[in-house]
Design a protein around this motif. Structure first.
Motif, PDB file in Angstrom:
ATOM      1  N   ILE A   1     -41.470  -0.596  38.201  1.00 52.28           N
ATOM      2  CA  ILE A   1     -40.820  -1.082  39.417  1.00 52.28           C
ATOM      3  C   ILE A   1     -41.008  -2.586  39.591  1.00 52.28           C
ATOM      4  CG2 ILE A   1     -40.859   1.099  40.669  1.00 52.28           C
ATOM      5  CD1 ILE A   1     -43.356   0.132  42.098  1.00 52.28           C
ATOM      6  N   GLY A   2     -41.519  -3.250  38.570  1.00 44.09           N
ATOM      7  CA  GLY A   2     -41.591  -4.707  38.621  1.00 44.09           C
ATOM      8  C   GLY A   2     -42.994  -5.214  38.862  1.00 44.09           C
ATOM      9  N   THR A   3     -43.220  -6.483  38.526  1.00 44.43           N
ATOM     10  CA  THR A   3     -44.501  -7.198  38.653  1.00 44.43           C
ATOM     11  C   THR A   3     -45.688  -6.383  38.143  1.00 44.43           C
ATOM     12  OG1 THR A   3     -45.032  -6.502  40.902  1.00 44.43           O
ATOM     13  CG2 THR A   3     -43.716  -8.479  40.680  1.00 44.43           C
TER      14      THR A   3
ATOM     15  N   TYR B   1     -33.857   6.238  42.477  1.00 41.42           N
ATOM     16  CA  TYR B   1     -34.286   4.874  42.185  1.00 41.42           C
ATOM     17  C   TYR B   1     -33.185   4.112  41.451  1.00 41.42           C
ATOM     18  CZ  TYR B   1     -36.808   1.098  39.869  1.00 41.42           C
ATOM     19  OH  TYR B   1     -37.198  -0.127  39.394  1.00 41.42           O
TER      20      TYR B   1
ATOM     21  N   ARG C   1     -30.222   3.334  43.585  1.00 42.13           N
ATOM     22  CA  ARG C   1     -30.492   2.192  44.456  1.00 42.13           C
ATOM     23  C   ARG C   1     -30.349   0.883  43.715  1.00 42.13           C
ATOM     24  NH1 ARG C   1     -34.760   4.867  46.541  1.00 42.13           N
ATOM     25  NH2 ARG C   1     -36.262   3.823  45.235  1.00 42.13           N
ATOM     26  N   LYS C   2     -30.937   0.860  42.498  1.00 41.64           N
ATOM     27  CA  LYS C   2     -30.919  -0.387  41.727  1.00 41.64           C
ATOM     28  C   LYS C   2     -29.497  -0.781  41.360  1.00 41.64           C
ATOM     29  CE  LYS C   2     -34.771  -1.357  42.113  1.00 41.64           C
ATOM     30  NZ  LYS C   2     -35.349  -2.600  42.557  1.00 41.64           N
TER      31      LYS C   2
ATOM     32  N   ILE D   1     -38.981  -6.830  46.300  1.00 42.10           N
ATOM     33  CA  ILE D   1     -38.342  -5.619  45.784  1.00 42.10           C
ATOM     34  C   ILE D   1     -39.394  -4.559  45.461  1.00 42.10           C
ATOM     35  CG2 ILE D   1     -37.058  -4.701  43.834  1.00 42.10           C
ATOM     36  CD1 ILE D   1     -35.542  -7.431  43.844  1.00 42.10           C
ATOM     37  N   VAL D   2     -40.484  -5.001  44.815  1.00 43.74           N
ATOM     38  CA  VAL D   2     -41.555  -4.069  44.470  1.00 43.74           C
ATOM     39  C   VAL D   2     -42.162  -3.472  45.738  1.00 43.74           C
ATOM     40  CG1 VAL D   2     -43.818  -3.834  43.403  1.00 43.74           C
ATOM     41  CG2 VAL D   2     -42.084  -5.221  42.319  1.00 43.74           C
TER      42      VAL D   2
ATOM     43  N   GLU E   1     -40.026  -0.767  47.026  1.00 48.22           N
ATOM     44  CA  GLU E   1     -40.161   0.469  46.244  1.00 48.22           C
ATOM     45  C   GLU E   1     -41.457   1.185  46.583  1.00 48.22           C
ATOM     46  OE1 GLU E   1     -38.138   2.121  44.493  1.00 48.22           O
ATOM     47  OE2 GLU E   1     -36.569   0.633  44.795  1.00 48.22           O
ATOM     48  N   LEU E   2     -42.533   0.427  46.718  1.00 51.66           N
ATOM     49  CA  LEU E   2     -43.833   1.032  47.031  1.00 51.66           C
ATOM     50  C   LEU E   2     -43.798   1.685  48.406  1.00 51.66           C
ATOM     51  CD1 LEU E   2     -46.370  -1.626  45.710  1.00 51.66           C
ATOM     52  CD2 LEU E   2     -45.974   0.645  44.800  1.00 51.66           C
TER      53      LEU E   2
ATOM     54  N   ILE F   1     -41.197   3.050  49.764  1.00 55.60           N
ATOM     55  CA  ILE F   1     -40.395   4.271  49.710  1.00 55.60           C
ATOM     56  C   ILE F   1     -41.234   5.441  49.186  1.00 55.60           C
ATOM     57  CG2 ILE F   1     -38.466   5.371  48.512  1.00 55.60           C
ATOM     58  CD1 ILE F   1     -37.025   2.676  48.681  1.00 55.60           C
ATOM     59  N   LEU F   2     -42.131   5.155  48.237  1.00 53.93           N
ATOM     60  CA  LEU F   2     -42.953   6.215  47.641  1.00 53.93           C
ATOM     61  C   LEU F   2     -43.882   6.828  48.689  1.00 53.93           C
ATOM     62  CD1 LEU F   2     -44.005   4.397  44.368  1.00 53.93           C
ATOM     63  CD2 LEU F   2     -42.484   6.346  44.538  1.00 53.93           C
TER      64      LEU F   2
END
Lengths: 156, 125
Positions: free
Chosen positions: A95-97, A111, A114-115, B41-42, B45-46, B48-49
């Motif tokens: 999911i990045g970083t 996911y 969404r992307k 963005i991360v 996402e976190l 949403i989980l």
């Protein structure tokens, strides 16, 4: 992945016909450069979109029916070891970083949906701004042409 | 005359130096902006989980299991840091802009003086 804001609201209105030829040339060059930047961003967004779509497709390829099926896992580019699909309902997604999240099939499909939506939205934004810019560029180019002609006429 | 040319040259050199620094600050800013975006963005996402989901953090080639609340805090901390950096770079940018304008003005002045001296010398000749 950059988000693109709305076009700047505080743009000055400039009468193009009042600018000198060097100014017009400079403006045109600047606009040309900006257009190239937009083209490049659009290109990289297209690549990103393809990657997400590919991953989503790949996910759709194995459901519960492929459970326990044998597969070959690449350890290096040229060496594979045999494996067996143990759990088809659990994938780990970048999911990045540097963070990876474990998701079940439905969550991962969401996911990617969404992307893809996000990237498509960004592309649309860039396309709109790019169109606007190329319109301005054309206007500047036509005024520049007019001015050149005028100068040639007065020189004669 | 020669003295003036030297002055213009040195002014031009320092102007170019400032310009270079300005360019560097701009690209620095762009990079920070991109990083902030990625972290946002991360973070999304976190969020949403669910709190019991399993999250890994990559350390080199291996993935290490992390607590999701810890991951969230980590990303938030990073965003804070980047925001602070952004502010610092922005301040630096406005400062450089001012410097650039000062140099431009004094260059213009010097050039005018130079031209005037040139005209005078031509008249005398």
């Amino acid at each position: 992945m950059a988000t693109i804001g709305p076009p700047e609201a505080n743009m000055h209105q400039i009468d193009l016909t009042k600018l000198s030829i060097p100014q017009l040339t400079q403006l045109k060059e600047q606009l040309d450069q900006e257009l190239v930047v937009f083209q490049n961003s659009l290109q990289s967004l297209k690549v990103a979109l393809k990657k997400f779509q590919n991953s989503a497709d790949c996910l759709g390829n194995f459901g519960p029916e492929s459970e326990d099926k044998p597969l070959l896992v690449p350890l290096t580019g040229s060496m594979y070891v045999p494996g067996r699909l143990k759990d088809t309902n659990r994938v780990i997604i970048d999911i990045g970083t540097g963070y990876y999240a474990e998701m079940d099939n439905d969550a991962s499909k969401d996911y990617f949906k969404r992307k893809v939506a996000f990237v498509t939205e960004q592309m649309e934004k860039i396309q709109i701004i790019g169109l606007e810019k190329s319109k301005i560029r054309d206007a500047v180019a036509s005024v520049l042409g007019m001015r050149m002609k005028q100068q040639i006429n007065t020189a004669q | 005359m020669e003295d003036m040319q030297k002055k213009i040259q040195s002014e031009l050199d320092s102007f170019k130096l400032v310009q270079k620094e300005y360019q560097k600050a701009i690209s620095n800013r762009q990079q920070l902006d991109a990083q902030l975006n990625e972290n946002q963005i991360v973070k999304g996402e976190l969020d949403i989980l669910s709190t019991d989901s399993v999250v890994y953090k990559s350390v080199g080639p291996i993935l290490i299991k992390t607590d999701i609340t810890e991951a969230r805090q980590n990303v938030e901390k990073r965003m804070d840091f980047i925001n602070k950096e952004l502010k610092r770079v922005d301040d630096h940018l406005t400062e450089l802009e001012k410097k650039q304008n000062n140099h431009r003005e004094s260059l213009n002045k010097l050039q005018q003086q130079f031209q005037q001296a040139h005209v005078k010398a031509a008249m005398r000749a």
